[in-house]
Motif scaffolding. Sequence first.
Motif, PDB file in Angstrom:
ATOM      1  N   ARG A 277      -4.012   4.198  -4.319  1.00  0.00           N
ATOM      2  CA  ARG A 277      -3.944   4.237  -2.856  1.00  0.00           C
ATOM      3  C   ARG A 277      -3.797   2.841  -2.270  1.00  0.00           C
ATOM      4  NH1 ARG A 277      -8.833   5.658  -0.609  1.00  0.00           N
ATOM      5  NH2 ARG A 277      -7.802   5.511   1.419  1.00  0.00           N
TER       6      ARG A 277
ATOM      7  N   GLN B  46       0.840  -1.191   0.000  1.00  0.00           N
ATOM      8  CA  GLN B  46       0.000   0.000   0.000  1.00  0.00           C
ATOM      9  C   GLN B  46       0.880   1.248   0.000  1.00  0.00           C
ATOM     10  OE1 GLN B  46      -1.422  -2.721   2.122  1.00  0.00           O
ATOM     11  NE2 GLN B  46      -2.519  -2.983   0.200  1.00  0.00           N
ATOM     12  N   CYS B  47       0.316   2.349  -0.509  1.00  0.00           N
ATOM     13  CA  CYS B  47       1.039   3.625  -0.536  1.00  0.00           C
ATOM     14  C   CYS B  47       0.153   4.694   0.098  1.00  0.00           C
ATOM     15  CB  CYS B  47       1.419   4.007  -1.968  1.00  0.00           C
ATOM     16  SG  CYS B  47       2.613   5.358  -2.060  1.00  0.00           S
ATOM     17  N   PRO B  48       0.069   4.692   1.436  1.00  0.00           N
ATOM     18  CA  PRO B  48      -0.815   5.646   2.115  1.00  0.00           C
ATOM     19  C   PRO B  48      -0.309   7.078   1.977  1.00  0.00           C
ATOM     20  CG  PRO B  48       0.542   4.466   3.707  1.00  0.00           C
ATOM     21  CD  PRO B  48       0.796   3.839   2.363  1.00  0.00           C
ATOM     22  N   SER B  49      -1.189   8.030   2.287  1.00  0.00           N
ATOM     23  CA  SER B  49      -0.810   9.438   2.196  1.00  0.00           C
ATOM     24  C   SER B  49       0.363   9.707   3.144  1.00  0.00           C
ATOM     25  CB  SER B  49      -1.996  10.328   2.567  1.00  0.00           C
ATOM     26  OG  SER B  49      -2.431  10.051   3.893  1.00  0.00           O
TER      27      SER B  49
ATOM     28  N   THR C 153      -9.379   1.223   3.551  1.00  0.00           N
ATOM     29  CA  THR C 153      -9.173   1.379   2.114  1.00  0.00           C
ATOM     30  C   THR C 153     -10.022   0.389   1.331  1.00  0.00           C
ATOM     31  OG1 THR C 153      -6.921   2.181   2.452  1.00  0.00           O
ATOM     32  CG2 THR C 153      -7.453   1.336   0.267  1.00  0.00           C
TER      33      THR C 153
END
Length: 350
Positions: free
Chosen positions: A49, A10-13, A256
């Motif tokens: 996301r 995952q590539c969270p904020s 998510t």
Amino acid sequence: MKFSLFTEIQCPSGTSPDIRLNEFLEQAELGDRLGFYGFWIAEIHCQPRFSLLSAPYVVLGAAAQRTRRLRLGVAVNTLPIHHPVSLAEQAAMLDLISQGRMEFAAGGGHPHSRAYECFGADHKSTHDVMAEGLEVIRRAWSEETLSFNGRFFQIPEVVVNPKPVQRPHPPFYMATSSLEGVEVASRLAINLLLPIHTRTPEQVIEFANAYWDGLREKGHDPETRELGLLAPVHLASTIPEAKARSEAGIMSYFKTIADMRVDYIAWLTRRGDELPARLKTAAGTMVNFETICSRHAIIGNSEIAAQALREWSQKTGATHFLTWHNIGSVPHALVKESMEQFAREVMPQL
């Protein structure tokens, strides 16, 4: 008993793709040193996301150059959106570059992605396409010249190049979250992967029993097949510490999923499209952290983890666990600590 690693990256904020990919490569190197059996990564499209892994073989090619014994695989190759010869070539190239460390898993892919619409695949034919695609890949790897005339694929006398290092071919797995998928795996007599994070314990046990029974009914020897379970894991010295360290990161993952489900259903509705059957049965309702800890993950100390894995193995016949330490936004340093504790204190017991 085998213990592998898994991630969807995952590539969270607040972070960036290059940081997350480099963290994964560090985790692969660590897993290699710690003695994990393999590292599986997802294939997910159109959801930035949720996952960076739209080109998983590129990522595994990098991991192959930074590891020596860790086996590498995509869990899962979303077979219905690919031509099987193209996948056979990519996977065989990974087997070649890793010196025979590739494993192959097929599945329908993430149910909340727009990948089927993006690539023009038919939701209704998922299992039929997978069965035919797996046969094409098996023959592409084992026959010098491939000719195939099927319902979905017509392939004229071609040489699929390269061939895998592993002969007659690398191990085959199928991952599923439905009884229909379990039936395909038992009919084709291939190894099976089941998730515990999106299915209840009762469903996982039901699917496992259906797999073993299906193998026997179709004349296959269950002793020659393998069941693997995918389980989110986070370990610390105490149960409260493990929960406190992992709660925010794990809950970001489940939020998510829930957001993706709402967005995807709304998008299909605006388009006037019928909801795919696999979406109707997919998990997507938000669950609380205590439910996740008690029913969908292994969060705690080493004793709790060893006990949970023994129970899962006894109830399902699983002999391969894909442990998911890098889930959601759990910090990289804590992921590595959990991996190290698991290898040091849990794996030797089992």
